[in-house]
Write a protein that holds these residues in place. Sequence first.
Motif, mmCIF file in Angstrom:
data_model
loop_
_atom_site.group_PDB
_atom_site.id
_atom_site.type_symbol
_atom_site.label_atom_id
_atom_site.label_comp_id
_atom_site.label_asym_id
_atom_site.label_seq_id
_atom_site.Cartn_x
_atom_site.Cartn_y
_atom_site.Cartn_z
ATOM 1 N N GLY A 137 1.298 -1.182 0.476
ATOM 2 C CA GLY A 137 0.064 -0.319 -0.094
ATOM 3 C C GLY A 137 1.288 0.915 -0.059
ATOM 4 N N LEU A 138 2.079 1.249 1.063
ATOM 5 C CA LEU A 138 2.759 2.606 0.717
ATOM 6 C C LEU A 138 3.401 3.038 -0.278
ATOM 7 C CD1 LEU A 138 4.669 4.731 1.965
ATOM 8 C CD2 LEU A 138 5.886 2.639 3.589
ATOM 9 N N SER A 139 3.697 1.696 -1.076
ATOM 10 C CA SER A 139 4.510 1.841 -1.985
ATOM 11 C C SER A 139 3.668 2.573 -3.860
ATOM 12 C CB SER A 139 4.904 0.137 -2.977
ATOM 13 O OG SER A 139 5.026 0.571 -4.234
ATOM 14 N N LEU A 140 2.003 2.034 -3.624
ATOM 15 C CA LEU A 140 1.380 2.424 -4.619
ATOM 16 C C LEU A 140 0.536 3.376 -3.902
ATOM 17 C CD1 LEU A 140 -0.727 -0.526 -4.555
ATOM 18 C CD2 LEU A 140 0.808 -0.186 -6.105
ATOM 19 N N THR A 141 1.103 4.458 -2.845
ATOM 20 C CA THR A 141 0.799 5.518 -2.530
ATOM 21 C C THR A 141 1.690 6.119 -2.279
ATOM 22 O OG1 THR A 141 0.494 5.091 -0.122
ATOM 23 C CG2 THR A 141 -1.915 4.497 -1.899
ATOM 24 N N ALA A 142 2.687 5.878 -2.890
ATOM 25 C CA ALA A 142 3.797 6.682 -1.919
ATOM 26 C C ALA A 142 3.591 8.572 -1.773
ATOM 27 C CB ALA A 142 5.269 6.277 -2.585
ATOM 28 N N PRO A 143 3.450 8.633 -3.418
ATOM 29 C CA PRO A 143 3.607 10.472 -3.961
ATOM 30 C C PRO A 143 2.831 11.061 -2.772
ATOM 31 C CG PRO A 143 3.863 8.855 -5.906
ATOM 32 C CD PRO A 143 3.497 8.056 -4.409
ATOM 33 N N GLU A 144 1.090 10.174 -2.687
ATOM 34 C CA GLU A 144 0.391 11.778 -2.109
ATOM 35 C C GLU A 144 0.429 11.382 -0.616
ATOM 36 O OE1 GLU A 144 -1.452 10.136 -5.800
ATOM 37 O OE2 GLU A 144 -0.232 8.740 -4.906
ATOM 38 N N ALA A 145 1.107 10.179 0.254
ATOM 39 C CA ALA A 145 2.204 9.744 1.483
ATOM 40 C C ALA A 145 2.878 10.787 1.464
ATOM 41 C CB ALA A 145 1.861 8.511 1.680
ATOM 42 N N ILE A 146 3.824 11.147 0.737
ATOM 43 C CA ILE A 146 5.155 11.806 0.699
ATOM 44 C C ILE A 146 4.579 13.245 1.254
ATOM 45 C CG2 ILE A 146 7.512 12.551 0.635
ATOM 46 C CD1 ILE A 146 7.058 9.526 1.422
#
Length: 513
Positions: A313-322
């Motif tokens: 999940g982190l890999s798939l949403t990294a741009p928004e999460a960061i």
Amino acid sequence: MRISGASEQDPPEGFRARVRSALAWRWGSQLVAQFITWGSTILVVRLLDPSDYGLFAMSQVIVTALHFLNGWSFASSLIQADEVGERDIGQVFALLLITNGSLAAIQLLLAPLVAGYFGQPAVADLLRVQALIFAMIPFTALPTALLARRLEFRSQGIANLVSAVTAAATALVLAWQGFGVWALIYAPIAGFAVRALIMSVAARLWVRPVFNLKGAGRMIGFGGALTLCQLFWIIQSQSDIFIAGRVFSVHDLGLYSEALFLTLIVTGRFIPPLNDVAFPAYAELHKAGRSLGPYFERTAQSVLLVVAPIYIGLSLTAPEAILVVFGEKWTGMAPIVSGLALVMPLMALQIICSPTCTATGKERIYLATSIAGAAIFATSFLIGVQYGAQGLVHAWWVAAPLLLIFTLALTLPQIDLSVKRLAQALAPPALACLIMAVVVLGLRQALPADIDPVATLGILGSAGAAAYAGILYFVWPDVVRQSIAMIRRTPADPLPPHASARAPADRTSTIAD
């Protein structure tokens, strides 16, 4: 006075109760402590610059390397031993004092050389101050080992929580006051000091160090073997920063090191506490003549059930999460986080292999995998660094699966567990993550391009979690029920050895510890 293990005296229910209590305190306190640390870290990251983390990463190469040699394994020998006397405890205390005093001196001597290697004079001062950490380790390692031997983790849990609060508050106040990188230096020192004080008081073992090491051959041999393993682990875990430190700018190194820190949070903070309980529990089971195969199978499945969806999940949403969590100045680490997160489930499986070898006295296997890890990772990083941060990410993609294959090839025969049974146990979380990824990627393509990143993160995260949970619930319902039940089950109460995931409706083993 002799201190014996409890496996022969405790009835099975007594052992189960002690393991449940140990897990509740050790892992539960770690969970709360990490939430405290995360909250502080997010605020501190927003106050500091990537260059501050770059300088910190340079100093941490040496601090972490020497920290792995701090003699904790001598204290661990007390856990594995059948009986322990006051003289044994005093000898371990002496070994810890000698080892950590030497490491502090070495760090002071290396400080200017390391600063020269990286071309950053400030690194020397950072290392000199951080040498204080070694003065506190003997007063943490010894009581920790003795309490762990009895599966008493309540005091450790309290110490972890108070230490986390102290370190978090120190970092936040200093960062707010403009201390820059020094906020990252003084925070762990404050945390170590508080933890050492609480653990020393909790253990109530006011022993004198015994510098006469006659008769300490067993603990020196056991501790020395594990320390040698840690030496190779240092090369594996620190070679990327050590190599990149001379190639990357301080800013770029800060982005990579913080991305690595973020992706290692789960494997580095939540898996080791499970190992802390697994080691003494496995040791007791081994002394009782029990095969560790069923317990490792359940552990591996449940670890992957939790870890895999977090990382994918982190890999798939990294741009928004960061962007949402860390702010715009840190968006450069998003592709690094995305790439590293993909391989971290394999590292989680790698880490949980070590207690099975050390608890059964097969340190040579642990040593062999440590040597292999050092060679594979260091070589991969030397090649990958030539292609920048993404080159290091790709090095992880190659090194992590190669090391896991090598480790399982040595470990599984020792615990009477076949590759087929392990693969069947890991199939549900792996396939559920694959379907989750398809859902999230498809939904990302359907979302408008101008949607707010917070909304995007919320939508993708919710959809991914729902897809993962839904697949497990409807296709592998037993896995869900057994995962919930694992908090009431322990390694003393495994499922039948034949239980495995042959088909979606079949019974599937889950974690024991």
